[in-house]
Structures are given as structure tokens and as C-alpha cells.
Enzyme design. Sequence first.
Site, PDB file in Angstrom:
ATOM      1  N   HIS A   1       0.674  -1.051   0.023  1.00 21.27           N
ATOM      2  CA  HIS A   1       0.129  -0.115  -0.018  1.00 21.27           C
ATOM      3  C   HIS A   1       0.676   1.282   0.016  1.00 21.27           C
ATOM      4  O   HIS A   1       0.736   2.329   0.826  1.00 21.27           O
ATOM      5  CB  HIS A   1      -0.982   0.156   1.231  1.00 21.27           C
ATOM      6  CG  HIS A   1      -2.068  -1.015   0.971  1.00 21.27           C
ATOM      7  ND1 HIS A   1      -3.274  -1.200   1.793  1.00 21.27           N
ATOM      8  CD2 HIS A   1      -2.066  -2.061   0.358  1.00 21.27           C
ATOM      9  CE1 HIS A   1      -3.827  -2.046   1.519  1.00 21.27           C
ATOM     10  NE2 HIS A   1      -3.538  -2.771   0.635  1.00 21.27           N
TER      11      HIS A   1
ATOM     12  N   ARG B   1      -7.593   4.616   0.450  1.00 21.15           N
ATOM     13  CA  ARG B   1      -6.813   3.298   0.969  1.00 21.15           C
ATOM     14  C   ARG B   1      -5.773   3.142   0.087  1.00 21.15           C
ATOM     15  O   ARG B   1      -4.442   2.862   0.758  1.00 21.15           O
ATOM     16  CB  ARG B   1      -7.755   2.083   0.671  1.00 21.15           C
ATOM     17  CG  ARG B   1      -7.309   0.694   0.896  1.00 21.15           C
ATOM     18  CD  ARG B   1      -8.223  -0.340   0.791  1.00 21.15           C
ATOM     19  NE  ARG B   1      -7.644  -1.597   1.351  1.00 21.15           N
ATOM     20  CZ  ARG B   1      -7.000  -2.339   0.557  1.00 21.15           C
ATOM     21  NH1 ARG B   1      -6.981  -2.359  -0.696  1.00 21.15           N
ATOM     22  NH2 ARG B   1      -6.576  -3.793   1.120  1.00 21.15           N
TER      23      ARG B   1
ATOM     24  N   GLY C   1      -9.695  -1.207  -3.593  1.00 24.03           N
ATOM     25  CA  GLY C   1     -10.436  -1.632  -2.415  1.00 24.03           C
ATOM     26  C   GLY C   1     -10.051  -2.636  -1.492  1.00 24.03           C
ATOM     27  O   GLY C   1      -8.958  -3.089  -2.070  1.00 24.03           O
TER      28      GLY C   1
ATOM     29  N   TYR D   1     -12.695  11.010   1.766  1.00 28.63           N
ATOM     30  CA  TYR D   1     -13.288   9.793   0.851  1.00 28.63           C
ATOM     31  C   TYR D   1     -13.544   8.569   1.688  1.00 28.63           C
ATOM     32  O   TYR D   1     -13.933   7.651   1.098  1.00 28.63           O
ATOM     33  CB  TYR D   1     -12.335   9.642  -0.307  1.00 28.63           C
ATOM     34  CG  TYR D   1     -12.361  11.074  -1.296  1.00 28.63           C
ATOM     35  CD1 TYR D   1     -13.439  11.043  -2.330  1.00 28.63           C
ATOM     36  CD2 TYR D   1     -11.890  12.046  -0.971  1.00 28.63           C
ATOM     37  CE1 TYR D   1     -13.321  12.059  -2.994  1.00 28.63           C
ATOM     38  CE2 TYR D   1     -11.966  13.234  -1.770  1.00 28.63           C
ATOM     39  CZ  TYR D   1     -12.741  13.218  -2.703  1.00 28.63           C
ATOM     40  OH  TYR D   1     -13.121  14.343  -3.553  1.00 28.63           O
TER      41      TYR D   1
END
Length: 395
Positions: A184, A245, A264, A280
Amino acid sequence: MAIDLLGSPSRHVMNRETRSRPRVLAAAAAIAILFGCTSPTADQTLPSAAPSDSSVSSAGASASVATLGEPTELTTGLESPWGLTFLPDGSALVSERLTGEILRVPAAGGDAQPVGVVPDVEVSSEGGLLGIVASPGFERDRTVYASVSGAEENQIVAITIADDYGSLAVDRVLLDGIQTADRHHGGRIVIGPDGHLWVGTGDAFEPENAAAADSLNGKILRIAVDGSIPDDNPSDSPIYSSGHRNVQGIAFGPDGTAYASELGHRTWDEVNVLHAGRDYGWPATEGLAGDTGEPPIATLHPDEASPSGVAYAQGSLWIGALGGQRLWQLPVDGDAATGDPIAHLVGDYGRIRTVEVAPDGALWVVTSNTDRASWGGTDPRPGDDRILRIEVIAP
């Protein structure tokens, strides 16, 4: 008012409307028509249909949207390519995540020539040398900006490319303090119509970072090319928006609308319109699941998407899908999706990491099949990884 393309109020759309969310979420219902969403949560049951068995799906296409020509191969044999940026002469630079190398691809295609290796790149499951973008004044300053994963933190750096393209050097660090992790990282970096650098970051596999005001992770960052904070940022910080994310795609429409793709977790990937200072939703909300933050203009199931690079051309967003192994087209106008998502190249070339618009208006599409450390790996095809050129045919 929220709109359900199926003609009757679906549960998830009604839930959005009761929360007074103004944006149209038509594309999420359309995607349920295109394929059956796997393992929806109890309050997200959508009508489903058999997925297309065609390598290029025309579902949702009409005479009012752009179409694509046949792909042609520009270069092959790349290793874990990630970012791509065009130079004034029409050639392009491409970054390789695992090697830390930047290569140059001729405008007409051909063998990619090495430029140099960016130092101090730390490779992890998703980290390494990620997005790159050339300075608007490249002919004069020879500068490329890059998102780099390091051992202690992630940084945005300015890189000087030699006049003969035979070497490079990191000139300065524009922004540091971005938390690193195994996964990530976000990593997309673009220059907006405002002349500033827009950077997508991931939550560093710690979801709470996305909502934390003191973290640069899980955010859209916006800085000037000298590293300073623009006066019109929503706060005295690089943070432009929060609650993301893992953002790997940012693009701009002709009216300046900023779009971002977001990976997601298990339920929904998102396409968002970016507004200064907005939240968001992540981690409390994922796509349609939850009641916080700005709603996306479109959602896709991760099995069919896992979106990375995004480009705008001829009235549509063109979104590369990693796990979904296809190129998504989403017709848009300003801050709204105006048509059903359309799937192209389904399974033909494997994972798609990056999509950029060349100076001649064609798409350059970068595959990601040798990058098997990332989620959703696939066996490389002969010649992988490659860059394809695809003409966009105006409606």
C-alpha cells in the site's frame, strides 16, 4: 438524486440517498449487469448476469462514446514496469519497480534503452521505484519527478537526466515523511493543469493512517515542483484530500476535473472526483459499504478491477486493471460518470499497470505480468512486460 440504472431503487442506492449524498452512482449498478459481483455483503446484493466471454467487451458501448483501435506493440522485455512519462520529442521514460531503473522508449517504439538506476530504492511486496513524471520544462531543466520507496520512508524526489540519456542523478528530495511498509504505497505522481505535483499515497497497510490528519498516507498530496506547499491547499500541509486506501491512478479532464482510482479491500474499488479538503471515507467506508466520506462516481469489484493507472481521452477515463486483467473505459463529464463502464482487452495482455495519453492522442498501455510480488500475479506471457499503443477513436 441517486439513479439506479436497473430502473428500480436498489438497496445500496437508496442507502446512499438517505445519507443525502448528491452524486450519481450509476456505474456501480452497471457493473453488476456486466458481471456477477462475487461475495457481496448482505446489504449490497446486486442483480447479476453472466460475464462477457469476449476478449473485448462492448457492453454499455454506444455511438456517443469513444472506441479503440487495434493494439500495436511498441516494446517488450521490460521487468516490472510501473510509471511512464512522455518527453518533448515524443519518446517516453518508463520506471521499473524492482530494478529501480529508468529506461527510454523511442516515440515510434523499439528497444528500451537504459538511462540509469535510481539510488536507495527499497523493494518490498509493492514498493520500489514507482511513478514518474517529466517536468513541463524538461528541455530546459532535464528534470523528472519520482515516487520512491525507501528503507525508512517514502519520498518524492527530483531526478536530473543527462543530456545524452546515459545517466541520471537524484537532485533533491521534494517531500519526505511518507510512511513506508511492505504494501500500500500508492505511488502515482502526475503534474496537474495547475503546474503542481499530485501524488497518490497508500495507507501503508495501516487503515487508520488514511483518516489521520498528521499522516501523509492514504491521501492525495499536492505540492509545487520546488517542494513547497501551494497557497490554495486546504491546509498548511501537502494533504489535498484524505480517506484513501491505495491510490495508483490520477488523471485530469479537459475542464481540470481531477479523477483518481483507488484499490478497495474486498468489496469495492473506486473511481473518485477529487475536491480540496474532502474525506473519501476509508477505512470506515469502502465504495458503497459505509456511510462516511465522499461517494465515488463509479465502483468496480476488485476481482474485475484492482485499478492502477488512469488516463483521460475523448470523453472517457481509461483505467488499467491489475487483478481484473483488462482496460476499463468509463465515460465521464466533469464530476459525473455519464455511461456504463466498458471492458476492453479482457485477459488478452494480463495485468495492466499504467495508461498514459501520448502526444498524438493514442494510449500507451503498460502491462505488469513480471511484477509477481504484487497481489494478483499471473504467469508472464512471452515478451512480457510490454508497452502497447492503442488509438482512441472519437465518437
